[in-house]
Design a protein around this motif. Structure first.
Motif, PDB file in Angstrom:
ATOM      1  N   GLU A  15      18.176  10.895  18.722  1.00 10.46           N
ATOM      2  CA  GLU A  15      18.189  10.782  17.157  1.00 10.46           C
ATOM      3  C   GLU A  15      16.547  10.821  16.943  1.00 10.46           C
ATOM      4  O   GLU A  15      16.618  11.039  15.651  1.00 10.46           O
ATOM      5  CB  GLU A  15      18.265   9.185  17.398  1.00 10.46           C
ATOM      6  CG  GLU A  15      20.072   9.174  18.185  1.00 10.46           C
ATOM      7  CD  GLU A  15      20.668   7.358  17.751  1.00 10.46           C
ATOM      8  OE1 GLU A  15      19.723   6.649  17.277  1.00 10.46           O
ATOM      9  OE2 GLU A  15      21.426   7.653  18.396  1.00 10.46           O
ATOM     10  N   ALA A  16      15.966  10.422  17.674  1.00 14.41           N
ATOM     11  CA  ALA A  16      14.840  10.047  17.654  1.00 14.41           C
ATOM     12  C   ALA A  16      13.514  12.097  17.056  1.00 14.41           C
ATOM     13  O   ALA A  16      13.803  12.556  15.788  1.00 14.41           O
ATOM     14  CB  ALA A  16      13.679   9.515  18.223  1.00 14.41           C
ATOM     15  N   ALA A  17      14.758  12.923  18.291  1.00 15.91           N
ATOM     16  CA  ALA A  17      14.158  14.352  18.331  1.00 15.91           C
ATOM     17  C   ALA A  17      14.892  14.960  17.026  1.00 15.91           C
ATOM     18  O   ALA A  17      13.884  15.994  16.472  1.00 15.91           O
ATOM     19  CB  ALA A  17      14.235  15.230  19.678  1.00 15.91           C
ATOM     20  N   VAL A  23      14.606  16.733   9.314  1.00 18.38           N
ATOM     21  CA  VAL A  23      14.016  15.312   7.944  1.00 18.38           C
ATOM     22  C   VAL A  23      12.528  15.332   8.192  1.00 18.38           C
ATOM     23  O   VAL A  23      11.414  16.037   7.113  1.00 18.38           O
ATOM     24  CB  VAL A  23      13.798  13.712   8.284  1.00 18.38           C
ATOM     25  CG1 VAL A  23      13.076  13.134   7.021  1.00 18.38           C
ATOM     26  CG2 VAL A  23      15.616  13.342   8.144  1.00 18.38           C
ATOM     27  N   ASP A  24      11.258  15.968   9.081  1.00 17.71           N
ATOM     28  CA  ASP A  24      10.013  15.927   9.511  1.00 17.71           C
ATOM     29  C   ASP A  24       9.403  16.856   9.354  1.00 17.71           C
ATOM     30  O   ASP A  24       8.386  17.649   8.751  1.00 17.71           O
ATOM     31  CB  ASP A  24       9.694  14.634  10.586  1.00 17.71           C
ATOM     32  CG  ASP A  24       9.964  13.659  10.122  1.00 17.71           C
ATOM     33  OD1 ASP A  24      10.043  12.762   9.224  1.00 17.71           O
ATOM     34  OD2 ASP A  24       9.793  12.881  11.549  1.00 17.71           O
ATOM     35  N   PHE A  25      10.141  17.672  10.019  1.00 16.44           N
ATOM     36  CA  PHE A  25       9.934  19.117   9.884  1.00 16.44           C
ATOM     37  C   PHE A  25      10.312  20.460   8.980  1.00 16.44           C
ATOM     38  O   PHE A  25       9.300  20.807   8.421  1.00 16.44           O
ATOM     39  CB  PHE A  25      10.341  20.008  11.178  1.00 16.44           C
ATOM     40  CG  PHE A  25       9.423  20.756  11.384  1.00 16.44           C
ATOM     41  CD1 PHE A  25       8.662  22.001  11.164  1.00 16.44           C
ATOM     42  CD2 PHE A  25      10.107  22.536  12.297  1.00 16.44           C
ATOM     43  CE1 PHE A  25       8.321  23.254  11.658  1.00 16.44           C
ATOM     44  CE2 PHE A  25      10.155  23.903  12.077  1.00 16.44           C
ATOM     45  CZ  PHE A  25       8.743  24.233  11.804  1.00 16.44           C
ATOM     46  N   LEU A  26      11.874  19.950   9.446  1.00 18.12           N
ATOM     47  CA  LEU A  26      13.203  20.977   7.977  1.00 18.12           C
ATOM     48  C   LEU A  26      12.472  20.707   6.661  1.00 18.12           C
ATOM     49  O   LEU A  26      12.960  21.517   5.216  1.00 18.12           O
ATOM     50  CB  LEU A  26      13.579  21.510   8.865  1.00 18.12           C
ATOM     51  CG  LEU A  26      13.616  22.347   9.546  1.00 18.12           C
ATOM     52  CD1 LEU A  26      14.705  22.268  10.614  1.00 18.12           C
ATOM     53  CD2 LEU A  26      13.261  23.902   9.826  1.00 18.12           C
ATOM     54  N   GLY A  27      12.125  19.283   6.725  1.00 12.87           N
ATOM     55  CA  GLY A  27      12.435  19.012   5.128  1.00 12.87           C
ATOM     56  C   GLY A  27      13.193  18.662   4.936  1.00 12.87           C
ATOM     57  O   GLY A  27      13.608  17.872   3.639  1.00 12.87           O
ATOM     58  N   PHE A  28      14.810  18.404   5.613  1.00 15.45           N
ATOM     59  CA  PHE A  28      15.923  17.913   4.842  1.00 15.45           C
ATOM     60  C   PHE A  28      15.522  16.364   4.382  1.00 15.45           C
ATOM     61  O   PHE A  28      15.318  15.549   4.977  1.00 15.45           O
ATOM     62  CB  PHE A  28      17.103  17.714   6.145  1.00 15.45           C
ATOM     63  CG  PHE A  28      17.723  19.252   6.144  1.00 15.45           C
ATOM     64  CD1 PHE A  28      19.018  19.428   5.916  1.00 15.45           C
ATOM     65  CD2 PHE A  28      17.091  20.691   7.048  1.00 15.45           C
ATOM     66  CE1 PHE A  28      19.208  20.563   6.185  1.00 15.45           C
ATOM     67  CE2 PHE A  28      17.463  21.485   7.396  1.00 15.45           C
ATOM     68  CZ  PHE A  28      18.848  21.576   7.225  1.00 15.45           C
ATOM     69  N   ARG A  29      16.778  16.203   4.143  1.00 11.93           N
ATOM     70  CA  ARG A  29      17.075  14.182   3.535  1.00 11.93           C
ATOM     71  C   ARG A  29      17.624  13.854   4.248  1.00 11.93           C
ATOM     72  O   ARG A  29      19.061  14.081   4.248  1.00 11.93           O
ATOM     73  CB  ARG A  29      17.180  14.543   1.722  1.00 11.93           C
ATOM     74  CG  ARG A  29      17.843  12.656   1.750  1.00 11.93           C
ATOM     75  CD  ARG A  29      17.961  12.506   0.100  1.00 11.93           C
ATOM     76  NE  ARG A  29      19.179  13.218   0.338  1.00 11.93           N
ATOM     77  CZ  ARG A  29      19.797  13.942  -0.845  1.00 11.93           C
ATOM     78  NH1 ARG A  29      18.694  14.738  -1.460  1.00 11.93           N
ATOM     79  NH2 ARG A  29      20.851  14.382  -0.927  1.00 11.93           N
ATOM     80  N   LEU A  30      17.474  12.027   4.465  1.00 11.01           N
ATOM     81  CA  LEU A  30      18.783  11.469   5.421  1.00 11.01           C
ATOM     82  C   LEU A  30      19.605  11.122   4.670  1.00 11.01           C
ATOM     83  O   LEU A  30      19.074  10.312   4.138  1.00 11.01           O
ATOM     84  CB  LEU A  30      17.946  10.839   6.527  1.00 11.01           C
ATOM     85  CG  LEU A  30      18.759   9.788   7.446  1.00 11.01           C
ATOM     86  CD1 LEU A  30      19.730  10.728   8.618  1.00 11.01           C
ATOM     87  CD2 LEU A  30      18.097   9.113   8.039  1.00 11.01           C
ATOM     88  N   MET A  44      24.728  11.234  11.377  1.00  5.44           N
ATOM     89  CA  MET A  44      24.620  11.579  10.354  1.00  5.44           C
ATOM     90  C   MET A  44      25.177  12.617   9.637  1.00  5.44           C
ATOM     91  O   MET A  44      24.994  13.567   9.757  1.00  5.44           O
ATOM     92  CB  MET A  44      22.884  11.028  10.751  1.00  5.44           C
ATOM     93  CG  MET A  44      22.133  11.783  11.186  1.00  5.44           C
ATOM     94  SD  MET A  44      20.382  11.065  12.038  1.00  5.44           S
ATOM     95  CE  MET A  44      19.982  12.531  13.040  1.00  5.44           C
ATOM     96  N   GLN A  45      24.550  12.520   8.274  1.00  2.00           N
ATOM     97  CA  GLN A  45      25.021  13.953   7.184  1.00  2.00           C
ATOM     98  C   GLN A  45      23.145  13.900   6.901  1.00  2.00           C
ATOM     99  O   GLN A  45      22.267  12.679   6.766  1.00  2.00           O
ATOM    100  CB  GLN A  45      25.141  13.464   6.369  1.00  2.00           C
ATOM    101  CG  GLN A  45      25.332  14.744   5.376  1.00  2.00           C
ATOM    102  CD  GLN A  45      26.123  13.666   4.397  1.00  2.00           C
ATOM    103  OE1 GLN A  45      27.029  13.881   4.102  1.00  2.00           O
ATOM    104  NE2 GLN A  45      25.838  14.339   3.005  1.00  2.00           N
ATOM    105  N   ASP A 107      17.016  24.149  16.936  1.00  2.00           N
ATOM    106  CA  ASP A 107      16.392  22.940  16.722  1.00  2.00           C
ATOM    107  C   ASP A 107      16.548  22.017  18.474  1.00  2.00           C
ATOM    108  O   ASP A 107      17.061  22.981  19.476  1.00  2.00           O
ATOM    109  CB  ASP A 107      17.751  21.818  16.319  1.00  2.00           C
ATOM    110  CG  ASP A 107      19.134  22.219  16.955  1.00  2.00           C
ATOM    111  OD1 ASP A 107      18.858  21.838  17.863  1.00  2.00           O
ATOM    112  OD2 ASP A 107      20.092  20.868  16.691  1.00  2.00           O
ATOM    113  N   PRO A 108      15.910  21.053  18.881  1.00  2.95           N
ATOM    114  CA  PRO A 108      15.489  20.073  19.949  1.00  2.95           C
ATOM    115  C   PRO A 108      17.239  20.083  20.911  1.00  2.95           C
ATOM    116  O   PRO A 108      16.637  20.671  22.174  1.00  2.95           O
ATOM    117  CB  PRO A 108      15.006  18.489  20.023  1.00  2.95           C
ATOM    118  CG  PRO A 108      14.935  19.056  18.040  1.00  2.95           C
ATOM    119  CD  PRO A 108      15.558  20.098  18.150  1.00  2.95           C
ATOM    120  N   PHE A 109      17.927  21.317  20.662  1.00  2.00           N
ATOM    121  CA  PHE A 109      19.343  20.585  21.181  1.00  2.00           C
ATOM    122  C   PHE A 109      20.013  22.051  21.295  1.00  2.00           C
ATOM    123  O   PHE A 109      21.120  22.757  21.759  1.00  2.00           O
ATOM    124  CB  PHE A 109      20.844  19.620  20.476  1.00  2.00           C
ATOM    125  CG  PHE A 109      19.492  18.666  19.609  1.00  2.00           C
ATOM    126  CD1 PHE A 109      19.393  17.783  20.451  1.00  2.00           C
ATOM    127  CD2 PHE A 109      19.738  18.642  18.982  1.00  2.00           C
ATOM    128  CE1 PHE A 109      18.350  16.510  20.788  1.00  2.00           C
ATOM    129  CE2 PHE A 109      18.585  17.020  18.095  1.00  2.00           C
ATOM    130  CZ  PHE A 109      17.748  16.311  18.716  1.00  2.00           C
TER     131      PHE A 109
END
Length: 120
Positions: A15-17, A23-30, A44-45, A107-109
């Motif tokens: 979840e943190a990754a 959110v932090d890198f690409l700028g998506f809104r949670l 989550m969306q 992404d990390p996955f």
């Protein structure tokens, strides 16, 4: 019935990754998070402009290694903003294609997002 834009579901394991990348890198809104119980996986969306993605920690919701194409404008400016963040796991480049510009980030996955800007 009127079909609307699909919402891809991408598998995540951390979840943190996921928050750091989307959110932090690409700028998506949670937009929201959901768990059936406190010790169960997160669903989550996230949204960036008109792009809506669902991220799931649930086994069976999606297979790692998915690929989503995201039509966009302002790709060069977006790329420069991402590079300025100094995210340690990605330095995305832009590829010139016959149809326009593509910038793929993983992404990390193991899921890939290709932001694509059509030729004018």
């Amino acid at each position: 019935m009127q079909a609307r834009a699909p919402i891809p579901i991408l598998r995540m394991f951390d979840e943190a990754a996921a928050r750091a990348f989307y959110v932090d890198f690409l700028g998506f809104r949670l937009d929201w998070e959901h768990r059936f119980e406190p010790d169960l996986p997160l669903y989550m969306q996230v949204t960036l402009g008109d792009c809506v993605l669902h991220l799931s920690g649930h086994h069976g919701d999606a297979t790692p290694g998915g690929h989503v194409r995201v039509p966009c404008t302002g790709l060069r400016e977006f790329q420069q903003a991402l590079l300025a963040k100094g995210y340690r796991h990605a330095r995305p480049g832009i590829e010139v294609q016959p149809w326009g510009l593509d910038m793929t980030v993983s992404d990390p996955f193991g899921n890939r997002l290709t932001f694509t800007q059509a030729l004018e």
